[in-house]
Design a protein around this motif. Structure first.
Motif, PDB file in Angstrom:
ATOM      1  N   ALA A  28     -42.634  38.742  72.829  1.00 54.22           N
ATOM      2  CA  ALA A  28     -43.797  37.937  73.214  1.00 54.22           C
ATOM      3  C   ALA A  28     -43.360  36.497  73.430  1.00 54.22           C
ATOM      4  CB  ALA A  28     -44.864  38.009  72.135  1.00 54.22           C
ATOM      5  N   SER A  30     -45.164  34.061  73.702  1.00 54.33           N
ATOM      6  CA  SER A  30     -46.037  33.158  72.961  1.00 54.33           C
ATOM      7  C   SER A  30     -45.485  32.845  71.573  1.00 54.33           C
ATOM      8  CB  SER A  30     -47.431  33.766  72.821  1.00 54.33           C
ATOM      9  OG  SER A  30     -47.351  35.017  72.146  1.00 54.33           O
ATOM     10  N   SER A  31     -44.646  33.704  71.042  1.00 52.22           N
ATOM     11  CA  SER A  31     -44.139  33.520  69.680  1.00 52.22           C
ATOM     12  C   SER A  31     -42.621  33.503  69.596  1.00 52.22           C
ATOM     13  CB  SER A  31     -44.679  34.622  68.764  1.00 52.22           C
ATOM     14  OG  SER A  31     -44.313  35.900  69.259  1.00 52.22           O
ATOM     15  N   THR A  32     -41.985  33.411  70.748  1.00 60.42           N
ATOM     16  CA  THR A  32     -40.516  33.406  70.814  1.00 60.42           C
ATOM     17  C   THR A  32     -40.064  32.166  71.553  1.00 60.42           C
ATOM     18  OG1 THR A  32     -40.502  35.824  70.901  1.00 60.42           O
ATOM     19  CG2 THR A  32     -38.484  34.687  71.574  1.00 60.42           C
ATOM     20  N   CYS A  33     -39.020  31.542  71.040  1.00 59.42           N
ATOM     21  CA  CYS A  33     -38.449  30.407  71.753  1.00 59.42           C
ATOM     22  C   CYS A  33     -37.701  30.953  72.967  1.00 59.42           C
ATOM     23  CB  CYS A  33     -37.509  29.634  70.833  1.00 59.42           C
ATOM     24  SG  CYS A  33     -37.215  27.947  71.349  1.00 59.42           S
ATOM     25  N   THR A  53     -43.475  25.764  71.421  1.00 67.42           N
ATOM     26  CA  THR A  53     -44.932  25.887  71.466  1.00 67.42           C
ATOM     27  C   THR A  53     -45.627  24.556  71.197  1.00 67.42           C
ATOM     28  OG1 THR A  53     -44.860  28.206  70.845  1.00 67.42           O
ATOM     29  CG2 THR A  53     -46.928  27.034  70.462  1.00 67.42           C
ATOM     30  N   THR A  73     -48.517  32.964  78.863  1.00 66.16           N
ATOM     31  CA  THR A  73     -48.553  33.922  77.754  1.00 66.16           C
ATOM     32  C   THR A  73     -49.350  35.173  78.116  1.00 66.16           C
ATOM     33  OG1 THR A  73     -50.433  32.735  76.797  1.00 66.16           O
ATOM     34  CG2 THR A  73     -48.244  32.152  75.996  1.00 66.16           C
ATOM     35  N   ASN A  76     -46.916  37.097  80.084  1.00 68.33           N
ATOM     36  CA  ASN A  76     -45.641  37.198  79.371  1.00 68.33           C
ATOM     37  C   ASN A  76     -44.466  36.804  80.270  1.00 68.33           C
ATOM     38  OD1 ASN A  76     -44.873  37.643  76.649  1.00 68.33           O
ATOM     39  ND2 ASN A  76     -43.828  39.539  77.223  1.00 68.33           N
TER      40      ASN A  76
END
Length: 121
Positions: A28, A30-33, A53, A73, A76
């Protein structure tokens, strides 16, 4: 299974623009650098930009003010808008999902297959 698929590379003249895209699956954005790296022939792979983020894009000095990293996001996807391109930007560009946010290649956990960018003078 993580897959990162880059697209959007090509050949442009100096001063031109390109937009690279990275379609991510299995991770994801949205939650991964997420980051972009590049590697020119005979040179080491170098970090171009990564997305935080809370802060947005963090850039290598060589591209600051010319490149912009962004993400969608909902789709993706991760993007790299490249403006005012120079011949020295010529390289294979890779999308990466990082274990640790940073511009060092050892920060990357997953790599895409790359997309070629060629800038002529």
């Amino acid at each position: 299974q993580v897959q990162l698929v880059e697209s959007g590379g090509g050949s442009v003249q100096a001063g031109g623009s390109l937009r690279l895209s990275c379609a991510a699956s299995g991770v994801a954005v949205s939650s991964t650098c997420m980051a972009w790296f590049r590697q020119a022939p005979g040179k080491e792979r170098e970090g171009v930009a990564y997305y935080l983020t809370m802060l947005g894009g963090v850039y290598a000095d060589s591209v600051k003010g010319r490149f912009t990293i962004s993400r969608d996001t909902a789709q993706n996807m991760v993007y790299l808008q490249m403006n005012s391109l120079k011949p020295e930007d010529t390289a294979m560009y890779y999308c990466a999902a990082l274990s640790v946010c940073g511009l060092k290649s050892y920060s990357a956990r997953y790599w895409g297959q790359g997309t070629q960018v060629t800038v002529s003078s």
